[in-house]
Write a protein that holds these residues in place. Structure first.
Motif, short mmCIF file in Angstrom:
data_model
loop_
_atom_site.label_atom_id
_atom_site.label_comp_id
_atom_site.label_asym_id
_atom_site.label_seq_id
_atom_site.Cartn_x
_atom_site.Cartn_y
_atom_site.Cartn_z
N TYR A 36 0.83 -1.21 0.00
CA TYR A 36 0.00 0.00 0.00
C TYR A 36 0.87 1.26 0.00
CZ TYR A 36 -2.95 3.69 1.91
OH TYR A 36 -3.58 4.89 2.13
N VAL A 37 1.86 1.31 0.88
CA VAL A 37 2.73 2.48 0.99
C VAL A 37 3.50 2.69 -0.32
CG1 VAL A 37 4.76 3.40 2.17
CG2 VAL A 37 2.90 2.40 3.49
N LEU A 38 4.02 1.62 -0.90
CA LEU A 38 4.75 1.74 -2.16
C LEU A 38 3.82 2.23 -3.28
CD1 LEU A 38 6.92 -1.50 -2.06
CD2 LEU A 38 7.74 0.87 -1.94
N ARG A 39 2.62 1.65 -3.36
CA ARG A 39 1.67 2.03 -4.41
C ARG A 39 1.28 3.51 -4.28
NH1 ARG A 39 -2.54 -0.58 -2.92
NH2 ARG A 39 -1.64 -2.61 -3.34
N GLU A 40 1.01 3.96 -3.06
CA GLU A 40 0.64 5.37 -2.86
C GLU A 40 1.78 6.31 -3.22
OE1 GLU A 40 -2.41 6.74 -2.10
OE2 GLU A 40 -2.95 4.68 -2.60
N ALA A 41 3.01 5.94 -2.88
CA ALA A 41 4.17 6.77 -3.25
C ALA A 41 4.32 6.83 -4.77
CB ALA A 41 5.44 6.22 -2.60
N LEU A 42 4.13 5.72 -5.44
CA LEU A 42 4.22 5.69 -6.91
C LEU A 42 3.13 6.55 -7.55
CD1 LEU A 42 5.04 1.92 -7.35
CD2 LEU A 42 6.54 3.82 -7.96
N GLU A 45 3.88 10.32 -7.15
CA GLU A 45 4.97 10.77 -8.02
C GLU A 45 4.64 10.62 -9.50
OE1 GLU A 45 7.76 12.34 -7.04
OE2 GLU A 45 6.89 12.28 -5.03
N GLY A 46 3.43 10.14 -9.81
CA GLY A 46 3.01 9.98 -11.20
C GLY A 46 3.69 8.82 -11.91
N ARG A 47 4.13 7.85 -11.18
CA ARG A 47 4.84 6.71 -11.77
C ARG A 47 3.97 5.47 -11.89
NH1 ARG A 47 10.32 7.40 -12.18
NH2 ARG A 47 11.09 9.32 -11.28
N LEU A 48 2.74 5.56 -11.44
CA LEU A 48 1.81 4.43 -11.52
C LEU A 48 0.49 4.95 -12.05
CD1 LEU A 48 1.42 1.40 -10.80
CD2 LEU A 48 0.53 2.18 -8.60
N LYS A 49 0.03 4.37 -13.13
CA LYS A 49 -1.23 4.80 -13.71
C LYS A 49 -2.38 4.32 -12.83
CE LYS A 49 0.48 4.52 -18.42
NZ LYS A 49 0.39 3.84 -19.70
#
Length: 61
Positions: A36-42, A45-49
Motif C-alpha cells: 500500500y505504501v509503495l503504491r501510494e508513493a508511486l 509521483e506519477g509513476r503508476l497509472k
C-alpha cells in the motif's frame, strides 16, 4: 486481479517494526501495508497509472 511476484526485501528492524505497528493500526498484514505504501508513493509521483474503471451497465447504452 494482477499477477503477484515475490521479492526479498532487506529492511532495518526499526523500519519493519514501525511498518508492523502501522499495519496493525490499519488492520492490514505487514505485506499488504508495505505494498500500500509503495503504491501510494508511486501514484503521488506519477509513476503508476490509476486502475482502469470497470465498464458499468450505463456504459453499454
Amino acid at each position: 486481479m494482477s499477477e503477484k511476484k515475490a521479492y526479498p526485501l532487506r529492511i532495518s528492524a526499526k523500519v519493519l517494526e514501525a511498518m508492523q505497528r502501522w499495519a496493525d493500526d490499519e488492520l492490514r498484514s505487514l505485506n499488504a501495508q508495505i505494498e500500500y505504501v509503495l503504491r501510494e508513493a508511486l501514484r503521488r509521483e506519477g509513476r503508476l497509472k490509476p486502475p482502469r474503471a470497470e465498464p458499468t451497465e450505463d456504459d453499454a447504452e
